[in-house]
Scaffold this active site. Structure first.
Site, mmCIF file in Angstrom:
data_model
loop_
_atom_site.group_PDB
_atom_site.id
_atom_site.type_symbol
_atom_site.label_atom_id
_atom_site.label_comp_id
_atom_site.label_asym_id
_atom_site.label_seq_id
_atom_site.Cartn_x
_atom_site.Cartn_y
_atom_site.Cartn_z
ATOM 1 N N SER A 114 45.136 66.085 89.310
ATOM 2 C CA SER A 114 45.318 64.935 90.210
ATOM 3 C C SER A 114 46.699 64.895 90.853
ATOM 4 C CB SER A 114 45.012 63.622 89.485
ATOM 5 O OG SER A 114 43.668 63.615 89.032
ATOM 6 N N GLU A 167 36.948 73.954 83.995
ATOM 7 C CA GLU A 167 35.530 73.791 84.350
ATOM 8 C C GLU A 167 34.740 75.054 83.981
ATOM 9 O OE1 GLU A 167 36.290 72.632 88.392
ATOM 10 O OE2 GLU A 167 37.100 70.726 87.676
ATOM 11 N N ASN A 223 42.665 74.733 95.069
ATOM 12 C CA ASN A 223 41.414 75.161 94.445
ATOM 13 C C ASN A 223 40.291 74.322 95.056
ATOM 14 O OD1 ASN A 223 39.295 75.835 92.788
ATOM 15 N ND2 ASN A 223 40.097 74.803 90.961
ATOM 16 N N TRP A 224 39.571 74.930 95.979
ATOM 17 C CA TRP A 224 38.543 74.177 96.714
ATOM 18 C C TRP A 224 37.264 74.007 95.899
ATOM 19 C CZ3 TRP A 224 39.038 76.693 102.307
ATOM 20 C CH2 TRP A 224 40.332 76.417 102.795
ATOM 21 N N LYS A 225 37.187 74.666 94.763
ATOM 22 C CA LYS A 225 36.016 74.570 93.867
ATOM 23 C C LYS A 225 34.722 74.829 94.650
ATOM 24 C CE LYS A 225 38.607 71.328 91.086
ATOM 25 N NZ LYS A 225 38.587 70.372 89.986
ATOM 26 N N GLY A 244 43.356 70.393 93.254
ATOM 27 C CA GLY A 244 41.918 70.345 93.498
ATOM 28 C C GLY A 244 41.608 69.385 94.638
ATOM 29 N N GLY A 245 41.297 68.144 94.294
ATOM 30 C CA GLY A 245 40.858 67.152 95.280
ATOM 31 C C GLY A 245 41.733 67.059 96.511
ATOM 32 N N GLU A 266 47.047 72.473 82.998
ATOM 33 C CA GLU A 266 46.135 71.477 83.553
ATOM 34 C C GLU A 266 45.527 70.646 82.421
ATOM 35 O OE1 GLU A 266 44.713 72.621 87.674
ATOM 36 O OE2 GLU A 266 43.323 73.564 86.294
ATOM 37 N N GLY A 311 40.618 65.867 88.317
ATOM 38 C CA GLY A 311 39.588 65.173 89.078
ATOM 39 C C GLY A 311 39.364 63.740 88.641
ATOM 40 N N HIS A 318 39.831 78.397 84.337
ATOM 41 C CA HIS A 318 39.862 76.979 84.706
ATOM 42 C C HIS A 318 39.034 76.194 83.686
ATOM 43 C CE1 HIS A 318 39.234 73.265 86.929
ATOM 44 N NE2 HIS A 318 40.275 73.603 87.662
HETATM 45 C C1 PEP Z 1 41.956 71.600 89.462
HETATM 46 O O1 PEP Z 1 40.752 71.596 89.460
HETATM 47 O O2 PEP Z 1 42.563 72.653 89.222
HETATM 48 C C2 PEP Z 1 42.638 70.338 89.741
HETATM 49 C C3 PEP Z 1 43.891 70.247 89.418
HETATM 50 O O3 PEP Z 1 41.875 69.347 90.299
HETATM 51 P P1 PEP Z 1 42.401 67.900 90.782
HETATM 52 O O4 PEP Z 1 43.660 68.134 91.557
HETATM 53 O O5 PEP Z 1 41.286 67.368 91.604
HETATM 54 O O6 PEP Z 1 42.658 67.113 89.548
#
Ligand code: PEP
Length: 252
Positions: free
Chosen positions: A213, A97, A9-11, A234-235, A167, A173, A95
Protein backbone atom coordinates in the site's frame (compact mmCIF):
# COMPACT_ATOMS: atom_id res chain seq x y z
CA UNK A 1 24.87 5.24 -2.26
CA UNK A 2 22.14 2.86 -3.45
CA UNK A 3 19.83 4.01 -6.25
CA UNK A 4 16.11 3.84 -5.51
CA UNK A 5 14.16 1.35 -7.56
CA UNK A 6 10.44 1.89 -8.08
CA UNK A 7 8.67 -1.10 -9.63
CA UNK A 8 5.03 -1.29 -10.64
CA UNK A 9 3.49 -4.74 -10.15
CA UNK A 10 0.39 -4.63 -12.33
CA UNK A 11 -0.64 -8.14 -11.23
CA UNK A 12 -3.55 -9.62 -13.24
CA UNK A 13 -4.77 -6.19 -14.35
CA UNK A 14 -4.84 -4.28 -17.64
CA UNK A 15 -5.72 -5.57 -21.08
CA UNK A 16 -3.23 -5.20 -23.92
CA UNK A 17 -4.62 -1.77 -24.86
CA UNK A 18 -4.83 -0.56 -21.27
CA UNK A 19 -1.27 -1.67 -20.52
CA UNK A 20 -0.06 0.06 -23.67
CA UNK A 21 -1.80 3.28 -22.69
CA UNK A 22 -0.48 3.20 -19.11
CA UNK A 23 3.09 2.60 -20.24
CA UNK A 24 2.82 5.38 -22.85
CA UNK A 25 1.77 7.84 -20.13
CA UNK A 26 4.60 6.80 -17.81
CA UNK A 27 7.14 6.91 -20.65
CA UNK A 28 5.92 10.38 -21.63
CA UNK A 29 6.89 11.73 -18.21
CA UNK A 30 9.84 9.56 -17.15
CA UNK A 31 11.53 8.37 -20.34
CA UNK A 32 14.86 9.97 -19.43
CA UNK A 33 14.85 9.27 -15.70
CA UNK A 34 18.23 7.93 -14.60
CA UNK A 35 18.28 8.95 -10.93
CA UNK A 36 15.75 6.25 -10.04
CA UNK A 37 15.37 2.82 -11.66
CA UNK A 38 11.81 2.53 -12.96
CA UNK A 39 10.52 -0.97 -13.69
CA UNK A 40 7.12 -1.89 -15.12
CA UNK A 41 5.84 -5.44 -14.54
CA UNK A 42 2.82 -6.06 -16.80
CA UNK A 43 1.07 -9.39 -17.27
CA UNK A 44 2.80 -11.74 -19.73
CA UNK A 45 0.32 -10.93 -22.48
CA UNK A 46 1.26 -7.24 -22.44
CA UNK A 47 5.03 -7.52 -22.01
CA UNK A 48 5.74 -7.27 -25.75
CA UNK A 49 3.61 -4.15 -26.15
CA UNK A 50 5.03 -2.41 -23.08
CA UNK A 51 8.57 -3.44 -23.96
CA UNK A 52 8.21 -1.89 -27.43
CA UNK A 53 6.75 1.32 -25.99
CA UNK A 54 9.59 1.86 -23.50
CA UNK A 55 12.37 0.51 -25.73
CA UNK A 56 13.97 3.90 -26.35
CA UNK A 57 13.65 5.02 -22.74
CA UNK A 58 15.39 4.37 -19.41
CA UNK A 59 12.34 2.44 -18.18
CA UNK A 60 12.88 -1.30 -17.76
CA UNK A 61 10.53 -4.26 -17.93
CA UNK A 62 9.99 -6.91 -15.28
CA UNK A 63 8.00 -10.14 -15.31
CA UNK A 64 5.81 -11.16 -12.40
CA UNK A 65 7.09 -14.75 -12.36
CA UNK A 66 8.99 -17.27 -14.47
CA UNK A 67 9.97 -20.92 -14.49
CA UNK A 68 13.23 -22.30 -13.12
CA UNK A 69 13.13 -24.85 -15.94
CA UNK A 70 14.83 -24.01 -19.25
CA UNK A 71 12.21 -25.32 -21.68
CA UNK A 72 10.10 -28.37 -22.46
CA UNK A 73 6.88 -29.95 -21.27
CA UNK A 74 5.80 -27.46 -18.59
CA UNK A 75 2.34 -26.37 -19.69
CA UNK A 76 1.49 -22.81 -18.79
CA UNK A 77 5.01 -21.83 -17.76
CA UNK A 78 7.25 -19.07 -19.11
CA UNK A 79 11.02 -19.50 -19.51
CA UNK A 80 13.89 -17.06 -19.19
CA UNK A 81 14.55 -17.24 -22.95
CA UNK A 82 10.98 -16.11 -23.64
CA UNK A 83 11.44 -13.17 -21.29
CA UNK A 84 14.87 -12.20 -22.58
CA UNK A 85 13.48 -12.30 -26.10
CA UNK A 86 11.20 -9.41 -25.07
CA UNK A 87 14.01 -7.47 -23.32
CA UNK A 88 12.75 -8.25 -19.83
CA UNK A 89 15.44 -7.33 -17.28
CA UNK A 90 13.77 -8.04 -13.91
CA UNK A 91 11.60 -10.77 -12.48
CA UNK A 92 9.49 -10.73 -9.30
CA UNK A 93 9.98 -13.92 -7.29
CA UNK A 94 7.98 -15.27 -4.38
CA UNK A 95 5.31 -12.61 -4.22
CA UNK A 96 3.03 -13.42 -1.28
CA UNK A 97 0.12 -13.96 -3.68
CA UNK A 98 2.14 -16.66 -5.45
CA UNK A 99 3.07 -18.19 -2.11
CA UNK A 100 -0.52 -18.10 -0.85
CA UNK A 101 -2.56 -18.97 -3.96
CA UNK A 102 -0.10 -21.04 -6.00
CA UNK A 103 1.82 -22.84 -3.28
CA UNK A 104 5.26 -21.36 -4.00
CA UNK A 105 7.77 -22.32 -1.34
CA UNK A 106 11.09 -20.83 -0.28
CA UNK A 107 12.78 -23.81 -1.91
CA UNK A 108 11.13 -23.14 -5.28
CA UNK A 109 11.90 -19.43 -4.98
CA UNK A 110 15.55 -20.30 -4.34
CA UNK A 111 15.61 -22.42 -7.53
CA UNK A 112 14.09 -19.54 -9.52
CA UNK A 113 16.55 -17.10 -7.97
CA UNK A 114 19.53 -19.25 -8.96
CA UNK A 115 18.19 -19.53 -12.51
CA UNK A 116 17.47 -15.80 -12.76
CA UNK A 117 20.98 -14.87 -11.66
CA UNK A 118 22.52 -17.44 -13.97
CA UNK A 119 20.61 -15.96 -16.91
CA UNK A 120 21.15 -12.30 -16.04
CA UNK A 121 17.62 -11.49 -14.99
CA UNK A 122 17.56 -9.24 -11.93
CA UNK A 123 15.40 -10.90 -9.28
CA UNK A 124 13.06 -9.00 -6.96
CA UNK A 125 12.73 -11.47 -4.09
CA UNK A 126 9.66 -10.90 -1.91
CA UNK A 127 9.54 -11.69 1.78
CA UNK A 128 7.05 -10.69 4.45
CA UNK A 129 5.07 -11.80 7.47
CA UNK A 130 1.32 -12.33 7.81
CA UNK A 131 -0.82 -10.34 10.25
CA UNK A 132 -1.02 -13.34 12.54
CA UNK A 133 2.76 -13.67 12.58
CA UNK A 134 3.23 -9.98 13.36
CA UNK A 135 0.66 -10.12 16.15
CA UNK A 136 2.39 -13.19 17.60
CA UNK A 137 5.71 -11.32 17.67
CA UNK A 138 7.49 -13.65 15.23
CA UNK A 139 8.01 -11.23 12.33
CA UNK A 140 11.80 -11.40 12.47
CA UNK A 141 11.87 -15.20 12.81
CA UNK A 142 9.73 -15.46 9.68
CA UNK A 143 11.83 -12.95 7.75
CA UNK A 144 15.07 -14.64 8.84
CA UNK A 145 13.80 -18.03 7.64
CA UNK A 146 12.62 -16.63 4.32
CA UNK A 147 15.88 -14.76 3.73
CA UNK A 148 18.05 -17.73 4.67
CA UNK A 149 16.05 -20.21 2.60
CA UNK A 150 15.42 -18.06 -0.47
CA UNK A 151 19.05 -16.90 -0.64
CA UNK A 152 20.61 -20.30 0.01
CA UNK A 153 23.85 -20.86 -1.96
CA UNK A 154 23.84 -17.42 -3.58
CA UNK A 155 27.39 -16.09 -4.09
CA UNK A 156 28.10 -12.81 -2.24
CA UNK A 157 29.15 -11.02 -5.42
CA UNK A 158 25.65 -11.44 -6.86
CA UNK A 159 24.03 -9.06 -4.38
CA UNK A 160 24.49 -6.04 -6.64
CA UNK A 161 21.97 -7.75 -8.95
CA UNK A 162 19.47 -8.81 -6.30
CA UNK A 163 16.58 -6.73 -5.02
CA UNK A 164 14.75 -7.81 -1.89
CA UNK A 165 11.18 -6.58 -1.45
CA UNK A 166 9.96 -6.49 2.14
CA UNK A 167 6.20 -6.79 1.80
CA UNK A 168 4.25 -7.33 5.02
CA UNK A 169 1.37 -9.49 3.77
CA UNK A 170 -1.13 -7.59 5.92
CA UNK A 171 -0.24 -4.37 4.07
CA UNK A 172 -0.63 -5.66 0.52
CA UNK A 173 -3.71 -4.35 -1.21
CA UNK A 174 -5.34 -3.59 2.13
CA UNK A 175 -4.70 0.15 2.32
CA UNK A 176 -2.80 -0.52 5.58
CA UNK A 177 0.84 0.49 5.40
CA UNK A 178 3.61 -0.41 7.78
CA UNK A 179 4.73 2.72 9.56
CA UNK A 180 8.09 4.04 8.44
CA UNK A 181 9.53 2.85 11.77
CA UNK A 182 8.10 -0.67 11.39
CA UNK A 183 9.39 -0.89 7.83
CA UNK A 184 12.84 0.51 8.66
CA UNK A 185 13.14 -1.91 11.58
CA UNK A 186 12.60 -4.93 9.31
CA UNK A 187 14.72 -3.51 6.45
CA UNK A 188 17.64 -2.97 8.79
CA UNK A 189 17.15 -6.51 10.17
CA UNK A 190 17.27 -7.91 6.61
CA UNK A 191 20.43 -5.94 5.82
CA UNK A 192 22.04 -7.15 9.04
CA UNK A 193 21.14 -10.74 8.23
CA UNK A 194 22.69 -10.40 4.77
CA UNK A 195 25.75 -8.86 6.43
CA UNK A 196 26.03 -11.86 8.75
CA UNK A 197 25.51 -14.44 6.02
CA UNK A 198 27.17 -12.87 2.99
CA UNK A 199 29.43 -10.08 4.27
CA UNK A 200 29.38 -6.31 4.43
CA UNK A 201 29.87 -5.67 0.68
CA UNK A 202 26.75 -7.69 -0.10
CA UNK A 203 24.78 -5.98 2.69
CA UNK A 204 25.81 -2.48 1.62
CA UNK A 205 25.02 -2.99 -2.05
CA UNK A 206 21.78 -5.00 -1.93
CA UNK A 207 18.68 -2.90 -2.53
CA UNK A 208 15.69 -3.49 -0.29
CA UNK A 209 12.33 -2.19 -1.47
CA UNK A 210 9.26 -1.73 0.66
CA UNK A 211 5.92 -2.97 -0.67
CA UNK A 212 2.45 -2.77 0.84
CA UNK A 213 0.00 0.00 0.00
CA UNK A 214 2.74 2.50 -0.83
CA UNK A 215 1.23 5.64 -2.33
CA UNK A 216 2.10 9.30 -2.78
CA UNK A 217 0.83 10.17 0.69
CA UNK A 218 3.17 7.78 2.53
CA UNK A 219 6.03 7.36 0.05
CA UNK A 220 8.16 10.18 1.38
CA UNK A 221 8.43 8.96 4.95
CA UNK A 222 9.10 5.41 3.78
CA UNK A 223 11.63 6.30 1.08
CA UNK A 224 13.65 8.55 3.37
CA UNK A 225 14.42 5.70 5.78
CA UNK A 226 18.10 4.73 5.59
CA UNK A 227 17.51 1.08 4.64
CA UNK A 228 14.58 1.55 2.26
CA UNK A 229 15.79 1.70 -1.34
CA UNK A 230 12.55 2.01 -3.26
CA UNK A 231 9.11 0.52 -3.53
CA UNK A 232 7.27 -2.38 -5.11
CA UNK A 233 3.93 -0.80 -5.92
CA UNK A 234 0.72 -2.68 -6.63
CA UNK A 235 -2.52 -0.68 -6.61
CA UNK A 236 -0.95 2.74 -7.04
CA UNK A 237 1.01 1.57 -10.09
CA UNK A 238 -2.19 1.05 -12.10
CA UNK A 239 -2.65 4.77 -12.58
CA UNK A 240 0.03 6.83 -14.33
CA UNK A 241 -0.44 9.86 -12.13
CA UNK A 242 -0.29 7.95 -8.82
CA UNK A 243 2.73 5.96 -9.96
CA UNK A 244 4.39 9.11 -11.30
CA UNK A 245 3.95 10.88 -7.98
CA UNK A 246 5.77 8.07 -6.19
CA UNK A 247 8.57 8.16 -8.77
CA UNK A 248 8.85 11.93 -8.28
CA UNK A 249 9.18 11.45 -4.51
CA UNK A 250 11.84 8.78 -5.04
CA UNK A 251 13.78 11.16 -7.29
CA UNK A 252 13.70 13.59 -4.35
C1 PEP B 1 2.30 -5.77 -4.21
O1 PEP B 1 1.45 -6.51 -4.62
O2 PEP B 1 3.49 -6.05 -4.39
C2 PEP B 1 1.87 -4.56 -3.50
C3 PEP B 1 2.76 -3.94 -2.78
O3 PEP B 1 0.56 -4.21 -3.65
P1 PEP B 1 -0.14 -2.88 -3.05
O4 PEP B 1 0.78 -1.74 -3.34
O5 PEP B 1 -1.44 -2.80 -3.77
O6 PEP B 1 -0.28 -3.11 -1.59
Amino acid sequence: MRKNIIAGNWKMNKTFDEASELSRLIARDYADCTSVDIVLCPSFTSIKAVSDIVSETQIQIGAQNFSHEDDGAFTGEISYTMLKDLFVKYVILGHSERREFFGETDDLINKKLIKALDKNLKPIVCVGESLNERENGVTKDIIKNQIDSCLLNIPSEKFSEIIIAYEPVWAIGTGKTATAEQAQDVHSFIRQRINDQFGSDAANIVRIQYGGSMKASNAKELLTQPDIDGGLIGGASLDAQSFGEIVKIAIG
